[in-house]
Design a protein around this motif. Structure first.
Motif, PDB file in Angstrom:
ATOM      1  N   SER A 111       0.825  -1.205   0.000  1.00  0.00           N
ATOM      2  CA  SER A 111       0.000   0.000   0.000  1.00  0.00           C
ATOM      3  C   SER A 111       0.861   1.257   0.000  1.00  0.00           C
ATOM      4  N   GLN A 112       0.841   1.990  -1.118  1.00  0.00           N
ATOM      5  CA  GLN A 112       1.582   3.254  -1.200  1.00  0.00           C
ATOM      6  C   GLN A 112       1.012   4.268  -0.209  1.00  0.00           C
ATOM      7  N   ILE A 115       2.448   3.587   3.175  1.00  0.00           N
ATOM      8  CA  ILE A 115       3.843   4.058   3.246  1.00  0.00           C
ATOM      9  C   ILE A 115       3.867   5.557   3.536  1.00  0.00           C
ATOM     10  N   GLN A 116       3.055   6.323   2.798  1.00  0.00           N
ATOM     11  CA  GLN A 116       3.003   7.781   3.011  1.00  0.00           C
ATOM     12  C   GLN A 116       2.505   8.116   4.407  1.00  0.00           C
TER      13      GLN A 116
END
Length: 159
Positions: A111-112, A115-116
């Motif tokens: 999951s991007q 991560i952010q």
């Protein structure tokens, strides 16, 4: 399987009973008939949803995220975890709290948005993160190594 989540749960209970504001999530094994069939995400507010399940077939669709025999349910994971992390990140400084992130591993890193959100939580003022990261095996995971090498991170090896 060394007890990272058990340790997180015990620390969380101790902090909660001391009245310390705490939010976050942990991952829990799902077992059926004595064998592990997957993992669930459990938020500290009591919501639960699938993180991954054993895949019944070996065909892989291109949109599937897999770790070994497990297929990751990215939508379920993001729906549970992202609102909680955004809430932690947008709390006022008066509400300094502890955020539990168990774990920052291969499944979660598909999951991007996660991560952010983790990066934002780590750089946010006033939030202390109690998290788990895997010991590197094979190809290093970028975010995990980034966290491990941060000056403001203390790593304890659980054995």
């Amino acid at each position: 399987g060394v007890g990272k989540t058990t340790l997180i749960q015990k620390v969380t209970q101790a902090l909660k009973s001391s009245g310390i504001p705490i939010d976050g999530f942990y991952t829990e094994e799902v077992r059926e008939g004595g064998r592990r069939t997957g993992f669930d995400v459990v938020t500290l507010s009591g919501k639960r949803g699938p993180l991954s399940r054993v895949s019944s077939d070996s065909s892989t669709s291109r949109r599937e995220h897999r770790v070994g025999q497990y297929v990751v349910d990215l939508l379920s994971f993001e729906q549970l975890v992202l609102p909680m992390l955004r809430n932690v990140n947008h709390g006022s400084d008066a509400e300094k709290k502890i955020c539990v992130i168990d774990e920052i591993g291969k499944m979660e890193l598909f999951s991007q948005a996660f991560i952010q959100a983790v990066r934002q939580t780590l750089t946010g003022s006033g939030t202390v993160v109690l998290g788990t990261i895997p010991i590197p095996k094979g190809k290093p995971l970028d975010l995990v190594e980034e966290i491990r090498s941060r000056k403001d991170v203390k790593v304890f090896n659980v054995s």
